[in-house]
Write a protein that holds these residues in place. Structure first.
Motif, mmCIF file in Angstrom:
data_model
loop_
_atom_site.group_PDB
_atom_site.id
_atom_site.type_symbol
_atom_site.label_atom_id
_atom_site.label_comp_id
_atom_site.label_asym_id
_atom_site.label_seq_id
_atom_site.Cartn_x
_atom_site.Cartn_y
_atom_site.Cartn_z
ATOM 1 N N UNK A 181 0.845 -1.188 0.000
ATOM 2 C CA UNK A 181 0.000 0.000 0.000
ATOM 3 C C UNK A 181 0.886 1.246 0.000
ATOM 4 N N UNK A 182 0.316 2.347 -0.499
ATOM 5 C CA UNK A 182 1.087 3.578 -0.682
ATOM 6 C C UNK A 182 0.317 4.760 -0.103
ATOM 7 N N UNK A 183 0.999 5.556 0.714
ATOM 8 C CA UNK A 183 0.454 6.792 1.261
ATOM 9 C C UNK A 183 1.314 7.954 0.789
ATOM 10 N N UNK A 184 0.679 9.069 0.450
ATOM 11 C CA UNK A 184 1.417 10.262 0.037
ATOM 12 C C UNK A 184 1.387 11.265 1.185
ATOM 13 N N UNK A 185 2.575 11.695 1.636
ATOM 14 C CA UNK A 185 2.705 12.607 2.772
ATOM 15 C C UNK A 185 3.442 13.876 2.357
ATOM 16 N N UNK A 186 3.064 14.979 2.970
ATOM 17 C CA UNK A 186 3.786 16.242 2.805
ATOM 18 C C UNK A 186 4.575 16.521 4.076
ATOM 19 N N UNK A 187 5.836 16.873 3.908
ATOM 20 C CA UNK A 187 6.689 17.164 5.070
ATOM 21 C C UNK A 187 6.919 18.659 5.190
ATOM 22 N N UNK A 188 6.562 19.210 6.341
ATOM 23 C CA UNK A 188 6.748 20.632 6.604
ATOM 24 C C UNK A 188 8.193 20.916 6.988
ATOM 25 N N UNK A 189 8.615 22.168 6.922
ATOM 26 C CA UNK A 189 10.003 22.503 7.303
ATOM 27 C C UNK A 189 10.383 22.065 8.712
ATOM 28 N N UNK A 190 9.387 21.982 9.616
ATOM 29 C CA UNK A 190 9.696 21.554 10.982
ATOM 30 C C UNK A 190 9.747 20.039 11.128
ATOM 31 N N UNK A 195 -0.950 13.892 5.719
ATOM 32 C CA UNK A 195 -1.401 13.143 4.546
ATOM 33 C C UNK A 195 -1.837 14.117 3.469
ATOM 34 N N UNK A 196 -1.387 13.880 2.246
ATOM 35 C CA UNK A 196 -1.735 14.725 1.103
ATOM 36 C C UNK A 196 -3.071 14.265 0.542
ATOM 37 N N UNK A 246 7.049 10.862 0.109
ATOM 38 C CA UNK A 246 7.199 12.061 0.927
ATOM 39 C C UNK A 246 7.493 13.243 0.013
ATOM 40 N N UNK A 247 6.691 14.307 0.168
ATOM 41 C CA UNK A 247 6.822 15.515 -0.643
ATOM 42 C C UNK A 247 7.171 16.682 0.256
ATOM 43 N N UNK A 248 8.049 17.591 -0.188
ATOM 44 C CA UNK A 248 8.289 18.809 0.599
ATOM 45 C C UNK A 248 7.076 19.720 0.526
#
Length: 249
Positions: A181-190, A195-196, A246-248
Motif C-alpha cells: 500500500x502507498x500513502x502520500x505525505x507532505x513534510x513541513x520545514x519543521x 497526509x496529502x 514524501x513531498x516537501x
C-alpha cells in the motif's frame, strides 16, 4: 506484478466497442454480482429523484443517470481508457508504446464499484456508481462485493506482487492483506508530516506509470520503492508492505 488502481468518478464518454457483454470481462466469477448491479442501475435510472439520492448527484448531473439507463446498450471502450481524472492523467497510459504498453496492459487493473475488478483491456460502458453508493433497499456495496471479490484478489496475491493504490472506500470493497500500500505525505520545514489529499492522485498516477512500464519485476515493497527512487521520488518504507511517498511542503 499487478498494480490495482482506483476508478474515477469522471469517465470518458462514448466508445466504439460493442455493447457490454459480461463474457468479454475478466474474472467471470464476479459476473453474478455484476449483473445484479447493472440491472438495478437500469431500473433505478427510471426514477430520477431516487437516482440522484442514491448516487449523490445534482440535477446538473442527470446525464449520468442517462448513462446508467443505457449501460447495457451503449458503446464500450477498454477500462484504462474509460476512466479519466488526475490519476489517469498522470498515468497517461495512451503515451506508452511498444513493450512498455504491453507490460501496462498486463499489469494494470481497476477496482470498480460496478464490476468489482477490471483488467486493462476489459471493454466497459460509461456509468455512474461509487463505492459509497447504496442502492435503494439493498445492502451496501462492500457487503455485496467482499464475499466474491476477496477470494479473487487473494488468488491474485498468491501468484504475484500486488501494489494496491485504491482509495479507502474502494479497498473496502475487497480487502487484500499483504498487498503493498502507498500513502502520500507532505513534510513541513519543521519535520511534521501530513497526509496529502489534493495531489495524492497525481503522485499515485505517476507511480503507477513507473510500475506499469518498468522492465523490473519487483518481488516486494523494497523493490517497488527502488523503482520509484530511481525516478527521483522520495519513498520510505515504514512497514514491510507499506510505502510512503514524501513531498516537501
Amino acid at each position: 506484478m499487478l498494480v490495482l488502481l482506483p476508478p474515477s468518478e469522471t469517465k470518458r464518454a462514448g466508445g466504439d466497442g460493442p455493447p457490454l457483454s459480461l463474457d468479454a470481462l475478466s474474472h467471470r466469477e464476479l459476473d453474478p454480482v455484476r449483473k445484479e448491479l447493472l440491472d438495478e442501475l437500469v431500473e433505478l435510472s427510471a426514477d430520477v429523484e431516487a437516482s440522484r439520492t442514491a448516487l449523490g448527484l445534482s440535477p446538473r448531473q442527470d446525464d449520468e443517470i442517462a448513462r446508467n439507463a443505457a449501460v447495457w446498450s451503449s458503446g464500450t471502450m477498454p477500462a484504462l481508457h474509460r476512466y479519466t481524472g488526475v490519476l489517469y492523467d498522470a498515468l497517461d497510459v495512451s503515451s506508452l508504446t511498444g513493450a512498455a504498453a504491453a507490460r501496462a496492459r498486463a499489469r494494470l487493473a481497476v477496482g470498480s464499484a460496478l464490476f468489482g475488478l477490471l483488467r486493462a483491456e476489459d471493454p466497459v460502458p460509461a456509468y455512474r456508481l461509487s463505492a459509497g453508493s447504496t442502492l435503494p433497499g439493498r445492502p451496501t456495496l462492500a457487503a455485496r462485493w467482499r464475499p466474491v471479490l476477496e477470494p479473487v484478489l487473494a488468488a491474485l496475491g498468491t501468484d504475484e506482487l500486488v501494489v494496491d493504490l485504491r482509495s479507502g472506500s474502494y479497498a473496502g470493497l475487497g480487502r487484500l492483506p499483504g498487498a503493498v500500500t502507498v500513502t502520500v505525505l507532505a513534510q513541513r520545514p519543521d519535520g511534521k508530516r501530513t497526509v496529502v489529499s489534493h495531489h495524492n492522485k497525481s503522485h499515485k498516477g505517476r507511480l503507477a506509470r513507473l510500475l506499469a512500464g518498468t522492465r523490473a519485476e519487483p518481488a516486494d515493497a523494497a523493490g517497488v520503492a527502488a523503482i520509484a527512487r530511481r525516478a527521483g521520488m522520495t519513498v520510505e518504507r515504514p512497514a514491510p508492505t507499506e510505502l510512503e511517498i514524501v513531498l516537501p511542503l
